[in-house]
Design an enzyme around this catalytic site. Sequence first.
Site, short mmCIF file in Angstrom:
data_model
loop_
_atom_site.label_atom_id
_atom_site.label_comp_id
_atom_site.label_asym_id
_atom_site.label_seq_id
_atom_site.Cartn_x
_atom_site.Cartn_y
_atom_site.Cartn_z
CB VAL A 40 -0.91 3.04 5.19
CG1 VAL A 40 -1.40 1.84 5.99
CG2 VAL A 40 -2.05 4.03 4.99
N GLY A 41 2.32 2.46 5.38
CA GLY A 41 3.42 1.55 5.69
C GLY A 41 4.21 2.02 6.92
CB CYS A 61 3.17 -0.49 -6.92
SG CYS A 61 3.32 -2.18 -7.50
N GLY A 82 0.84 -1.19 0.00
CA GLY A 82 0.00 0.00 0.00
C GLY A 82 0.87 1.24 0.00
CB SER A 83 0.07 4.72 0.74
OG SER A 83 -0.48 4.57 2.04
CB THR A 84 5.30 5.69 1.43
OG1 THR A 84 5.79 5.06 0.24
CG2 THR A 84 6.46 6.00 2.35
CD GLU A 97 6.96 -5.50 -2.37
OE1 GLU A 97 7.38 -4.45 -2.91
OE2 GLU A 97 7.52 -6.59 -2.50
#
Length: 473
Positions: free
Chosen positions: A229-230, A281, A225-227, A247
Amino acid sequence: MSYETLLAAVTAPAGASGDHTREVCDPATGELIGIAPVQDVAALEAAIDRAEAAQKAWAALPEAKRSEYLNLAADAIEAHAEPLAELLSREQGKPLNGPNARFEVGGCVAWTRAAAGTPLAPEVVVDDESGYAEMHYRPIGVVGAISPWNWPMMISIWQIAPSLRMGNTVVIKPAETTTLSVLALVHVMNTVLPEGVLNIVPGPGRSVGDALARSPKIGKIMFTGSTKVGKGIVEASAPNLTRLTLELGGNDAGIVLPDADPQAIAEDLFWGAFINTGQTCAALKRLYVHDSIYDAVVAELAKVAEATPMGVGLDEQNLLGPLQNQAQFDVVDRLVESAKASGARVVTGGTPDRDAVGFFYPATLIADIDPHQELVLEEQFGPALPIIRYSDVDEAVRLANEVEVGLGSSVWSSDRAKALEVAARLEAGTTWINSHGGLHPMIPFGGIKQSGYGREFGVEGLKAVANPHVISG
Ligand code: NAD
């Protein structure tokens, strides 16, 4: 199972209340396609307990038996390929044809079979007069998987299949806007897998996703997902030192060298950028083209963009679809408007019908754009490609590397040696030569910098969902 039977199997139970359901509408037409269940943290905890209870027996099976189950799951997906692709197309928006819905379901089959069929024997790491040591790869326990909405089935499979193969059980939380697709995939797989091995909890990221990341019963999180939320997942999982594969977002650069043939590369350049209508992505998101062939490359790309049909997913002729949701439409719209306001040139596209029912944004090429314009520096995640003119390849490499993310990149040239020399200088998890974004179940994939860490696919991917265990002596 027909499309209707599959849909009925995964929609919310009749009588479920508003808090526990979400209306799912086709992003191309606005048409209601089903009511998805929405579960809470209590349901997540119950699923984790089921996964934990099933894990020991699953891990105790001979590896060949687990692979046999995975191959049966792949067969089941293949047997339901058409209804799965139809549901994916209706919910996600991607067309059935082209590198889209049928392609994605086919990818699920291929990656599941690859996870089943890739050997990972214990490795002898030292065997000489100094000693003897073997590396074994043991199950971790329960793997928590959190997947995004762009390739909802395939990315979920990338998390599920290697985890199961290595003797873990799985609890997956799909993205809110593509819940039915992943529920359907899991439903089909669970017609052949033992009870409790693969569990799914559709629920909000903020509550259910966060609780999954915080759970001390989860041994490993596979997150795509997004940076942003990561980074939250790193924090949430830190107290338990939960293992992570992240990822995250990308802003892939492609560099076209002066000796490339514009006509020969145009089609591959286009699909590198516009696969899944740009919602990928590792799509090409910034294109740097040498001044000497700039105009020719832009013209050839425009020809492909204008000839590629966009429309409702179930219409067999379409190859591009809508954006999956309003929020993503707004991101693309904002970035293109900002590029226009900066004085960049719209070659094609750039004029969406904002009053239309579907979230369609036309395939857009933006030329003569400042290398530091927002559309270049931010991940657009949609069908709008900025094309930057350069005259010095060192400058192109510097610009390509100056962002905080590093997922993919590509070099385009008729001279392989020159392309390899430039490729070696690019900061990315993967650099493709004369193509962009092609993935293979045996080739490790993942990011560097803020695109995350850990690798999926192949032997590396199996090791990533296992505990390494040295037996020495
Ligand atoms: P997102 O980060 O918004 O959501 C991804 C998942 O995380 C969803 O299931 C969501 O419900 C969940 N989530 C949201 N908040 C959470 C929280 N606080 N705790 C736990 N889980 C939470 O991403 P998205 O919008 O679905 O996907 C788009 C992004 O994903 C893009 O940046 C794209 O580049 C990236 N992506 C990366 C890869 C890769 O392989 N590197 C692949 C696909 C997408």
